[in-house]
Motif scaffolding. Structure first.
Motif, short mmCIF file in Angstrom:
data_model
loop_
_atom_site.label_atom_id
_atom_site.label_comp_id
_atom_site.label_asym_id
_atom_site.label_seq_id
_atom_site.Cartn_x
_atom_site.Cartn_y
_atom_site.Cartn_z
N PHE A 25 0.82 -1.20 0.00
CA PHE A 25 0.00 0.00 0.00
C PHE A 25 0.86 1.26 0.00
N ARG A 26 0.21 2.35 -0.33
CA ARG A 26 0.94 3.61 -0.48
C ARG A 26 1.55 4.06 0.84
N ASP A 27 0.76 4.02 1.90
CA ASP A 27 1.26 4.41 3.22
C ASP A 27 0.32 3.86 4.28
N GLU A 28 0.63 4.16 5.52
CA GLU A 28 -0.14 3.61 6.64
C GLU A 28 -1.57 4.13 6.69
N SER A 29 -1.81 5.30 6.13
CA SER A 29 -3.17 5.84 6.17
C SER A 29 -4.13 4.97 5.36
N ASP A 30 -3.64 4.36 4.27
CA ASP A 30 -4.47 3.44 3.50
C ASP A 30 -4.88 2.23 4.34
N LYS A 33 -7.49 3.24 6.96
CA LYS A 33 -8.79 3.44 6.33
C LYS A 33 -9.50 2.10 6.11
N SER A 34 -8.78 1.10 5.63
CA SER A 34 -9.38 -0.23 5.41
C SER A 34 -9.85 -0.83 6.73
#
Length: 348
Positions: A25-30, A33-34
């Motif tokens: 994933f792009r970063d931890e925020s992704d 969010k999941s």
């Protein structure tokens, strides 16, 4: 091997893997969010009629789920560490991947971590070709081993489905070996590169408790482990990275991004802390209370559904019997007309 190809070499098939395409994933925020969406789906499914205050009291919040996942990741590491026969590091790494992937889209309130944990390890043993039978496997589990076998075998297909059958995992342990071989060859001034190994393994162990494996490539994790270990033994390999790995102009363009990735990975590993013990016990009780209440509600709902279905079935059965009776009478009448019974008046 040219200077800029080593990272690709140690990563081997990772760039074209399902892990890179679907599980990096792009970063931890992704990731957050999941996980938040998985929590909200469960809450809305089972508590749509509750107020927000009632939902918060009854269900685990996303932050509370995060604390429980971290606690079970510690248990996962201990289970792998104490496993007999001794387990290869790749099995532990793959188990963590599966556990983290599973709870990206599922709530711990729906699937209890203690059941998913052992299923992840069992599946990882198969995928990494660490051959142990189910009886050998559950021999490492305390409690009712027959029940544990049933839980694992019943959850195995569910786990594979939730992983979208992407079972091959590229861990950083092989890239670590690639770096050590390369350093022995191209850094003759570094005495005994093998003394870097304990620090690298300790660093990667800490990384298992972070989300780094879902954001960064195996070679980036291995390089971060290498630089962490060299700093612990008061060595410096900066020139190896800047001149040997990225000595060419083409490689130099990638250097800033790699430096930032390594910095971030080391920061994630440094920040790892076990969840506070005084918080885990109440959360375990809250989880059990939530799951038990929902099970009871679903059992009542299913019982009501079965009672309704049974009533419908009874009416349908009566109607079927009446149709069969009418059909049988009609059939006998037709037979008598075609083939009169003996001794009937028409046979005289």
């Amino acid at each position: 091997m040219n200077k800029t190809s080593l990272l690709s070499f140690v990563d081997q098939m990772y760039p074209s893997s399902s892990q890179k395409k679907y599980w990096t994933f792009r970063d931890e925020s992704d990731l957050e969010k999941s996980r938040y969406e998985a929590n909200r789906r469960f809450v809305l499914k089972h508590g749509a009629n509750m107020s927000e205050e009632q939902q918060e009291r009854f269900f685990l919040t996303p932050n509370e789920e995060s604390l429980l996942r971290r606690q079970y990741e510690i248990q996962l590491r201990e289970f792998c560490r104490k496993f007999q026969p001794p387990m290869p590091k790749s099995v532990a790494g793959t188990s963590f991947h599966y556990f983290k992937r599973f709870y990206l889209h599922n709530s711990v309130m729906e699937y209890h971590p203690k059941e998913i944990l052992v299923t992840c390890v069992y599946l990882a043993c198969k995928v990494e070709e660490f051959n142990v039978s189910i009886s050998q496997f559950v021999g490492n589990i305390r409690g009712d081993r027959e029940k544990a076998s049933d839980i694992i075998l019943n959850n195995e297909l569910l786990l594979m489905q939730q992983l979208n059958y992407h079972l091959t995992v590229h861990n950083p342990f092989r890239p670590v070996e690639g770096f050590l071989i390369d350093i022995k060859t191209r850094c003759p001034n570094l005495k005994d590169p093998e003394r870097l190994r304990p620090g690298m393994e300790e660093f990667l162990d800490r990384c298992l408790w972070t989300d780094a494996c879902l954001v960064y490539s195996p070679s980036q994790l291995a390089l971060a482990a290498l630089l962490h270990s060299t700093s612990k033994v008061q060595e410096n390999l900066d020139s190896y990275v800047t001149d040997t790995l990225f000595g060419g102009e083409k490689g130099a363009d990638k250097l800033p991004g790699l430096v930032e990735a390594v910095r971030r990975i080391r920061s994630m590993a440094k920040a790892v802390e076990p969840p506070p013990r005084d918080r885990i016990r109440p959360l375990e009780k809250k989880l059990e209370r939530c799951r038990n209440t929902i099970k009871e509600q679903e059992a009542k709902k299913n019982k009501g559904h079965r009672d309704f279905v049974d009533e419908e079935d009874e009416l349908e059965m009566r109607a079927m019997e009446e149709r069969n009776d009418r059909s049988a009478r009609s059939s006998r009448q037709g037979t008598e007309e075609c083939y009169p019974l003996q001794n009937s008046p028409g046979s005289q």
